[in-house]
Design a protein around this motif. Sequence first.
Motif, PDB file in Angstrom:
ATOM      1  N   MET A   1       0.691  -1.084   0.117  1.00 15.89           N
ATOM      2  CA  MET A   1      -0.014  -0.051   0.045  1.00 15.89           C
ATOM      3  C   MET A   1       0.849   1.344   0.169  1.00 15.89           C
ATOM      4  SD  MET A   1      -2.965  -1.024   2.522  1.00 15.89           S
ATOM      5  CE  MET A   1      -3.933   0.589   2.161  1.00 15.89           C
ATOM      6  N   GLU A   2       2.049   1.365   0.583  1.00 11.29           N
ATOM      7  CA  GLU A   2       2.647   2.416   0.623  1.00 11.29           C
ATOM      8  C   GLU A   2       4.209   2.071   0.478  1.00 11.29           C
ATOM      9  OE1 GLU A   2       2.115   4.526   4.526  1.00 11.29           O
ATOM     10  OE2 GLU A   2      -0.011   4.064   4.719  1.00 11.29           O
ATOM     11  N   GLY A   3       4.677   1.283  -0.340  1.00 12.11           N
ATOM     12  CA  GLY A   3       5.992   0.968  -0.677  1.00 12.11           C
ATOM     13  C   GLY A   3       6.453   2.143  -1.507  1.00 12.11           C
ATOM     14  N   VAL A   4       5.836   2.932  -2.138  1.00  8.51           N
ATOM     15  CA  VAL A   4       6.399   4.065  -2.905  1.00  8.51           C
ATOM     16  C   VAL A   4       6.963   5.056  -2.044  1.00  8.51           C
ATOM     17  CG1 VAL A   4       4.090   5.116  -3.058  1.00  8.51           C
ATOM     18  CG2 VAL A   4       5.865   5.641  -4.962  1.00  8.51           C
ATOM     19  N   LYS A   5       6.166   5.221  -0.975  1.00  9.68           N
ATOM     20  CA  LYS A   5       7.019   6.235  -0.074  1.00  9.68           C
ATOM     21  C   LYS A   5       8.440   5.796   0.575  1.00  9.68           C
ATOM     22  CE  LYS A   5       2.287   7.660   1.303  1.00  9.68           C
ATOM     23  NZ  LYS A   5       1.187   7.886   2.751  1.00  9.68           N
ATOM     24  N   LEU A   6       8.733   4.626   0.412  1.00  4.73           N
ATOM     25  CA  LEU A   6      10.158   4.269   0.800  1.00  4.73           C
ATOM     26  C   LEU A   6      11.076   4.579  -0.287  1.00  4.73           C
ATOM     27  CD1 LEU A   6       9.124   0.831   2.768  1.00  4.73           C
ATOM     28  CD2 LEU A   6       9.275   3.294   3.932  1.00  4.73           C
ATOM     29  N   THR A   7      10.633   5.046  -1.379  1.00  2.00           N
ATOM     30  CA  THR A   7      11.793   5.355  -2.359  1.00  2.00           C
ATOM     31  C   THR A   7      12.577   6.462  -2.063  1.00  2.00           C
ATOM     32  OG1 THR A   7      10.007   6.381  -3.537  1.00  2.00           O
ATOM     33  CG2 THR A   7      10.405   4.130  -4.206  1.00  2.00           C
ATOM     34  N   PRO A   8      14.006   6.539  -2.443  1.00  2.00           N
ATOM     35  CA  PRO A   8      14.592   7.991  -2.208  1.00  2.00           C
ATOM     36  C   PRO A   8      14.096   9.073  -2.746  1.00  2.00           C
ATOM     37  CG  PRO A   8      15.936   5.996  -2.943  1.00  2.00           C
ATOM     38  CD  PRO A   8      14.672   5.479  -3.053  1.00  2.00           C
ATOM     39  N   SER A   9      13.431   9.058  -3.795  1.00  3.21           N
ATOM     40  CA  SER A   9      12.767  10.252  -4.391  1.00  3.21           C
ATOM     41  C   SER A   9      11.716  10.817  -3.875  1.00  3.21           C
ATOM     42  CB  SER A   9      12.534   9.897  -5.946  1.00  3.21           C
ATOM     43  OG  SER A   9      11.495   9.074  -5.852  1.00  3.21           O
ATOM     44  N   TYR A  10      10.876   9.908  -3.158  1.00  4.81           N
ATOM     45  CA  TYR A  10       9.550  10.221  -2.124  1.00  4.81           C
ATOM     46  C   TYR A  10      10.093  10.879  -0.771  1.00  4.81           C
ATOM     47  CZ  TYR A  10       4.824  10.556  -0.432  1.00  4.81           C
ATOM     48  OH  TYR A  10       3.699  10.949  -0.287  1.00  4.81           O
ATOM     49  N   LEU A  11      11.162   9.981  -0.504  1.00  7.40           N
ATOM     50  CA  LEU A  11      11.758  10.536   0.814  1.00  7.40           C
ATOM     51  C   LEU A  11      12.181  12.085   0.687  1.00  7.40           C
ATOM     52  CD1 LEU A  11      13.247   7.361   2.297  1.00  7.40           C
ATOM     53  CD2 LEU A  11      11.280   8.456   3.045  1.00  7.40           C
ATOM     54  N   GLN A  12      13.113  12.115  -0.490  1.00  8.76           N
ATOM     55  CA  GLN A  12      13.692  13.456  -0.575  1.00  8.76           C
ATOM     56  C   GLN A  12      12.366  14.584  -0.776  1.00  8.76           C
ATOM     57  OE1 GLN A  12      16.873  14.211  -0.851  1.00  8.76           O
ATOM     58  NE2 GLN A  12      16.601  16.179  -0.891  1.00  8.76           N
ATOM     59  N   TYR A  13      11.680  14.047  -1.448  1.00  8.83           N
ATOM     60  CA  TYR A  13      10.443  15.195  -1.623  1.00  8.83           C
ATOM     61  C   TYR A  13       9.854  15.492  -0.148  1.00  8.83           C
ATOM     62  CZ  TYR A  13       5.561  16.924  -2.588  1.00  8.83           C
ATOM     63  OH  TYR A  13       4.233  17.518  -2.725  1.00  8.83           O
ATOM     64  N   THR A  14       9.300  14.462   0.544  1.00  8.30           N
ATOM     65  CA  THR A  14       8.696  14.637   1.835  1.00  8.30           C
ATOM     66  C   THR A  14       9.783  15.381   2.605  1.00  8.30           C
ATOM     67  OG1 THR A  14       7.683  12.455   1.532  1.00  8.30           O
ATOM     68  CG2 THR A  14       7.542  13.518   3.943  1.00  8.30           C
ATOM     69  N   ALA A  15      10.887  15.350   2.791  1.00 12.01           N
ATOM     70  CA  ALA A  15      11.574  15.845   3.597  1.00 12.01           C
ATOM     71  C   ALA A  15      11.893  17.599   3.203  1.00 12.01           C
ATOM     72  CB  ALA A  15      13.154  15.407   3.591  1.00 12.01           C
ATOM     73  N   ALA A  16      11.827  17.698   1.936  1.00 17.74           N
ATOM     74  CA  ALA A  16      12.032  19.184   1.460  1.00 17.74           C
ATOM     75  C   ALA A  16      10.861  19.768   1.728  1.00 17.74           C
ATOM     76  CB  ALA A  16      12.275  18.961  -0.100  1.00 17.74           C
ATOM     77  N   SER A  17       9.378  19.147   1.685  1.00 17.50           N
ATOM     78  CA  SER A  17       8.407  20.077   1.981  1.00 17.50           C
ATOM     79  C   SER A  17       8.051  20.298   3.360  1.00 17.50           C
ATOM     80  CB  SER A  17       7.216  18.930   1.296  1.00 17.50           C
ATOM     81  OG  SER A  17       7.216  18.024   2.183  1.00 17.50           O
ATOM     82  N   HIS A  18       8.827  19.659   4.127  1.00 18.40           N
ATOM     83  CA  HIS A  18       8.847  20.016   5.627  1.00 18.40           C
ATOM     84  C   HIS A  18      10.342  20.691   6.099  1.00 18.40           C
ATOM     85  CE1 HIS A  18       5.790  17.001   5.518  1.00 18.40           C
ATOM     86  NE2 HIS A  18       5.429  17.162   6.490  1.00 18.40           N
ATOM     87  N   GLY A  19      11.063  21.205   5.001  1.00 15.28           N
ATOM     88  CA  GLY A  19      11.980  21.877   5.412  1.00 15.28           C
ATOM     89  C   GLY A  19      13.238  21.149   6.162  1.00 15.28           C
ATOM     90  N   LEU A  20      13.270  19.731   5.887  1.00 11.54           N
ATOM     91  CA  LEU A  20      14.204  18.938   6.544  1.00 11.54           C
ATOM     92  C   LEU A  20      15.041  18.288   5.536  1.00 11.54           C
ATOM     93  CD1 LEU A  20      11.707  17.158   8.861  1.00 11.54           C
ATOM     94  CD2 LEU A  20      13.372  18.813   9.641  1.00 11.54           C
ATOM     95  N   HIS A  21      16.267  17.621   5.964  1.00 12.11           N
ATOM     96  CA  HIS A  21      17.081  16.795   5.229  1.00 12.11           C
ATOM     97  C   HIS A  21      16.686  15.257   5.366  1.00 12.11           C
ATOM     98  CE1 HIS A  21      19.946  19.791   4.355  1.00 12.11           C
ATOM     99  NE2 HIS A  21      20.121  20.349   5.613  1.00 12.11           N
ATOM    100  N   VAL A  22      16.947  14.393   4.277  1.00 15.03           N
ATOM    101  CA  VAL A  22      16.442  13.114   4.521  1.00 15.03           C
ATOM    102  C   VAL A  22      16.721  12.393   5.632  1.00 15.03           C
ATOM    103  CG1 VAL A  22      16.448  10.780   3.311  1.00 15.03           C
ATOM    104  CG2 VAL A  22      16.453  12.873   1.856  1.00 15.03           C
ATOM    105  N   ARG A  23      18.194  12.676   6.071  1.00 19.09           N
ATOM    106  CA  ARG A  23      18.692  12.204   7.262  1.00 19.09           C
ATOM    107  C   ARG A  23      17.731  12.759   8.640  1.00 19.09           C
ATOM    108  NH1 ARG A  23      24.912  12.669   9.533  1.00 19.09           N
ATOM    109  NH2 ARG A  23      24.611  11.439  11.397  1.00 19.09           N
ATOM    110  N   GLU A  24      17.378  13.948   8.685  1.00 15.72           N
ATOM    111  CA  GLU A  24      16.712  14.282   9.736  1.00 15.72           C
ATOM    112  C   GLU A  24      15.161  13.812   9.888  1.00 15.72           C
ATOM    113  OE1 GLU A  24      18.109  18.834  10.300  1.00 15.72           O
ATOM    114  OE2 GLU A  24      16.604  18.486   8.964  1.00 15.72           O
TER     115      GLU A  24
END
Length: 208
Positions: free
Chosen positions: A100-123
């Motif tokens: 159901m949510e495997g796409v959210k574990l891809t690097p590109s989606y993590l990068q997008y989510t982090a950027a939308s919240h003003g964070l780095h992927v590591r944070e």
Amino acid sequence: MEPFFTVLLSALFLAERPSPWIVSSLVPIVGGVALASMTEASFNWIGFGSAMASNLTNQSRNVFSKKFMDKEEEALDNINLFSTITIISFILLVPVAILMEGVKLTPSYLQYTAASHGLHVRELCVRLLLAGFCLHSYQQVSYMILQMVSPVTHAVGNCVKRVVVIVSSVIFFQTPVSSINSLGTALALAGVFLYSRVKRLQRKPKVA
């Protein structure tokens, strides 16, 4: 509604039938929590049905867990039981989560989510791990408490937890509180006091 689900399930599977005074003391607790949370949510039938299903499944888990803890033979303590349930849940739910949510574990989606919240992927990953650790710790402590008290008392504490969250948000985040919220908080706390008094009176031995 958690305490009432627990009363029903405890009567069915644990043969525990609380007195009318105990059941009556649950009314102000549930009503107070409902009033305290009234301005935080909008009603719809799908949400209501999901909430009732969640109450039923959670309290079923607690009642059956208590039954396993109290078995005279081959009883499991809270740590072993919680560990077993966690491992089984992990095995069953990981395929569903990936589907159901495997796409959210891809690097590109993590990068997008982090950027939308003003964070780095590591944070973002650190915060996700911290949230998971806190939830796991909360569930473990919940099982430790469940082994020491009855399922109904455990449900009362879990119900009042919502009032504690609301009061904490007022203190730390300056969340505005209406008169209805204040009335609900006071009513829930009064219900907890009444419940504790009734339980204490019932535990007192009768004088011959």
